[in-house]
Design a protein around this motif. Structure first.
Motif, PDB file in Angstrom:
ATOM      1  N   ALA A 150     -65.523   7.260   8.652  1.00  0.00           N
ATOM      2  CA  ALA A 150     -64.069   6.801   9.278  1.00  0.00           C
ATOM      3  C   ALA A 150     -63.928   7.341  10.440  1.00  0.00           C
ATOM      4  CB  ALA A 150     -62.914   7.178   8.370  1.00  0.00           C
ATOM      5  N   GLU A 151     -63.233   6.357  11.568  1.00  0.00           N
ATOM      6  CA  GLU A 151     -62.760   6.496  12.834  1.00  0.00           C
ATOM      7  C   GLU A 151     -61.412   6.444  13.038  1.00  0.00           C
ATOM      8  OE1 GLU A 151     -65.322   4.018  15.326  1.00  0.00           O
ATOM      9  OE2 GLU A 151     -66.420   5.729  16.085  1.00  0.00           O
ATOM     10  N   GLU A 152     -60.803   6.959  13.984  1.00  0.00           N
ATOM     11  CA  GLU A 152     -59.359   6.560  13.901  1.00  0.00           C
ATOM     12  C   GLU A 152     -59.043   5.727  15.210  1.00  0.00           C
ATOM     13  OE1 GLU A 152     -55.281   9.165  15.091  1.00  0.00           O
ATOM     14  OE2 GLU A 152     -56.741   9.948  13.447  1.00  0.00           O
ATOM     15  N   SER A 153     -58.383   4.693  15.062  1.00  0.00           N
ATOM     16  CA  SER A 153     -58.077   3.701  16.401  1.00  0.00           C
ATOM     17  C   SER A 153     -57.348   4.486  17.249  1.00  0.00           C
ATOM     18  CB  SER A 153     -57.379   2.642  15.796  1.00  0.00           C
ATOM     19  OG  SER A 153     -56.164   2.853  15.359  1.00  0.00           O
ATOM     20  N   PRO A 154     -57.396   4.248  18.493  1.00  0.00           N
ATOM     21  CA  PRO A 154     -56.462   4.823  19.726  1.00  0.00           C
ATOM     22  C   PRO A 154     -55.151   4.528  19.444  1.00  0.00           C
ATOM     23  CG  PRO A 154     -58.072   3.177  20.597  1.00  0.00           C
ATOM     24  CD  PRO A 154     -58.373   3.070  19.180  1.00  0.00           C
ATOM     25  N   SER A 155     -54.438   5.369  20.021  1.00  0.00           N
ATOM     26  CA  SER A 155     -52.755   4.928  20.018  1.00  0.00           C
ATOM     27  C   SER A 155     -52.206   5.453  21.360  1.00  0.00           C
ATOM     28  CB  SER A 155     -52.435   6.126  18.745  1.00  0.00           C
ATOM     29  OG  SER A 155     -52.546   7.527  19.221  1.00  0.00           O
ATOM     30  N   GLY A 156     -51.148   4.935  21.369  1.00  0.00           N
ATOM     31  CA  GLY A 156     -50.052   5.184  22.593  1.00  0.00           C
ATOM     32  C   GLY A 156     -50.097   3.728  23.156  1.00  0.00           C
ATOM     33  N   MET A 157     -49.126   3.570  24.203  1.00  0.00           N
ATOM     34  CA  MET A 157     -48.923   2.355  24.768  1.00  0.00           C
ATOM     35  C   MET A 157     -50.096   1.862  25.730  1.00  0.00           C
ATOM     36  SD  MET A 157     -45.738   1.279  27.354  1.00  0.00           S
ATOM     37  CE  MET A 157     -46.275   2.448  28.638  1.00  0.00           C
ATOM     38  N   LEU A 158     -50.660   2.949  26.202  1.00  0.00           N
ATOM     39  CA  LEU A 158     -51.948   2.558  27.218  1.00  0.00           C
ATOM     40  C   LEU A 158     -53.169   2.169  26.404  1.00  0.00           C
ATOM     41  CD1 LEU A 158     -51.561   5.269  29.816  1.00  0.00           C
ATOM     42  CD2 LEU A 158     -50.870   2.930  30.199  1.00  0.00           C
ATOM     43  N   ALA A 159     -53.061   2.694  25.102  1.00  0.00           N
ATOM     44  CA  ALA A 159     -54.488   2.185  24.286  1.00  0.00           C
ATOM     45  C   ALA A 159     -54.387   0.860  23.635  1.00  0.00           C
ATOM     46  CB  ALA A 159     -54.442   3.168  23.183  1.00  0.00           C
ATOM     47  N   ARG A 160     -53.201   0.214  23.470  1.00  0.00           N
ATOM     48  CA  ARG A 160     -52.976  -1.140  23.021  1.00  0.00           C
ATOM     49  C   ARG A 160     -53.536  -2.200  23.894  1.00  0.00           C
ATOM     50  NH1 ARG A 160     -46.769   0.027  22.636  1.00  0.00           N
ATOM     51  NH2 ARG A 160     -46.895   1.713  21.222  1.00  0.00           N
ATOM     52  N   GLY A 161     -54.346  -3.134  23.029  1.00  0.00           N
ATOM     53  CA  GLY A 161     -54.981  -3.953  23.999  1.00  0.00           C
ATOM     54  C   GLY A 161     -56.277  -4.398  23.344  1.00  0.00           C
ATOM     55  N   THR A 162     -57.085  -5.416  24.013  1.00  0.00           N
ATOM     56  CA  THR A 162     -58.402  -5.950  23.634  1.00  0.00           C
ATOM     57  C   THR A 162     -59.719  -5.090  23.906  1.00  0.00           C
ATOM     58  OG1 THR A 162     -57.331  -7.970  23.429  1.00  0.00           O
ATOM     59  CG2 THR A 162     -59.990  -7.863  23.381  1.00  0.00           C
ATOM     60  N   TYR A 163     -60.527  -4.789  23.139  1.00  0.00           N
ATOM     61  CA  TYR A 163     -61.549  -3.883  23.120  1.00  0.00           C
ATOM     62  C   TYR A 163     -62.807  -4.801  22.901  1.00  0.00           C
ATOM     63  CZ  TYR A 163     -58.846   0.398  23.362  1.00  0.00           C
ATOM     64  OH  TYR A 163     -57.686   1.079  23.839  1.00  0.00           O
TER      65      TYR A 163
END
Length: 189
Positions: A150-163
């Motif tokens: 398992a991994e944890e997805s990034p968090s925070g306003m700047l982390a939101r978006g498409t990868y």
């Protein structure tokens, strides 16, 4: 980031320094040391049987599906990942644990399968994951499936978006069995 950099990043970090000898086909393994009973039991546990070995056909490895699994969700939610540049991104809530699940079929013995991916955002590498899938022989009772750590997805306003994700499945012989692109979008909800 150039295509050359991507190719270097998608190589396994652990090299195969051991000399594994000449690669054999499934039929050759099935007939090897046919008089040794303990070896015959071990080969049977790997799915190597003389009668089955002669009838195998098709590619050595076939990717049947790639999924993102959310173990902490109440229903154990799993989403299939669409492969290719035109596939819609998978939506992942920020800060949640998720795992990649791979479903595949093998028709010949494959040793040291690894899953490697590079995650980029705005053309900049932000993550690399390399995980051992294992060694497999063909099986008649259905496809193989493995869930990676398992991994944890990034968090925070700047982390939101498409990868963007560039993935590769490779073995100890450095044979690339599958290379593909997919994407995910980190959202607040």
């Amino acid at each position: 980031m150039s295509a050359h950099d991507d190719d270097a990043d998608l190589q396994p970090t652990v090299g195969g320094s051991a000399n594994l000898g000449v690669k054999k086909t499934l039929a050759e393994y099935a007939e090897l040391d046919g008089q040794d009973e303990s070896l015959a039991k071990w080969k049977a546990s790997l799915g190597i049987k003389p009668s089955a070995a002669a009838g195998t056909s098709g590619p050595q490895f076939t990717l049947l599906g790639l999924f993102i699994h959310f173990p902490a969700s109440p229903e154990g939610k799993t989403i299939e990942i669409g492969l290719g540049d035109s596939a819609a991104p998978v939506h992942i809530k920020e800060g949640v644990k998720h795992s990649i699940r791979i479903r595949f079929q093998v028709n010949e013995i494959v040793t040291g399968l690894r899953y490697i991916h590079i995650v980029t955002r705005w053309g900049v590498k932000v993550d690399k994951m390399e995980s051992m899938i294992g060694s497999y022989g063909p099986r008649s009772d259905g496809p193989n499936e493995i869930t990676l750590p398992a991994e944890e997805s990034p968090s925070g306003m700047l982390a939101r978006g498409t990868y963007a994700v560039k993935s590769k499945i490779i073995d100890d012989d450095k044979q690339v069995h599958k290379e593909f692109n997919w994407s995910f979008e980190v959202t607040e909800e």
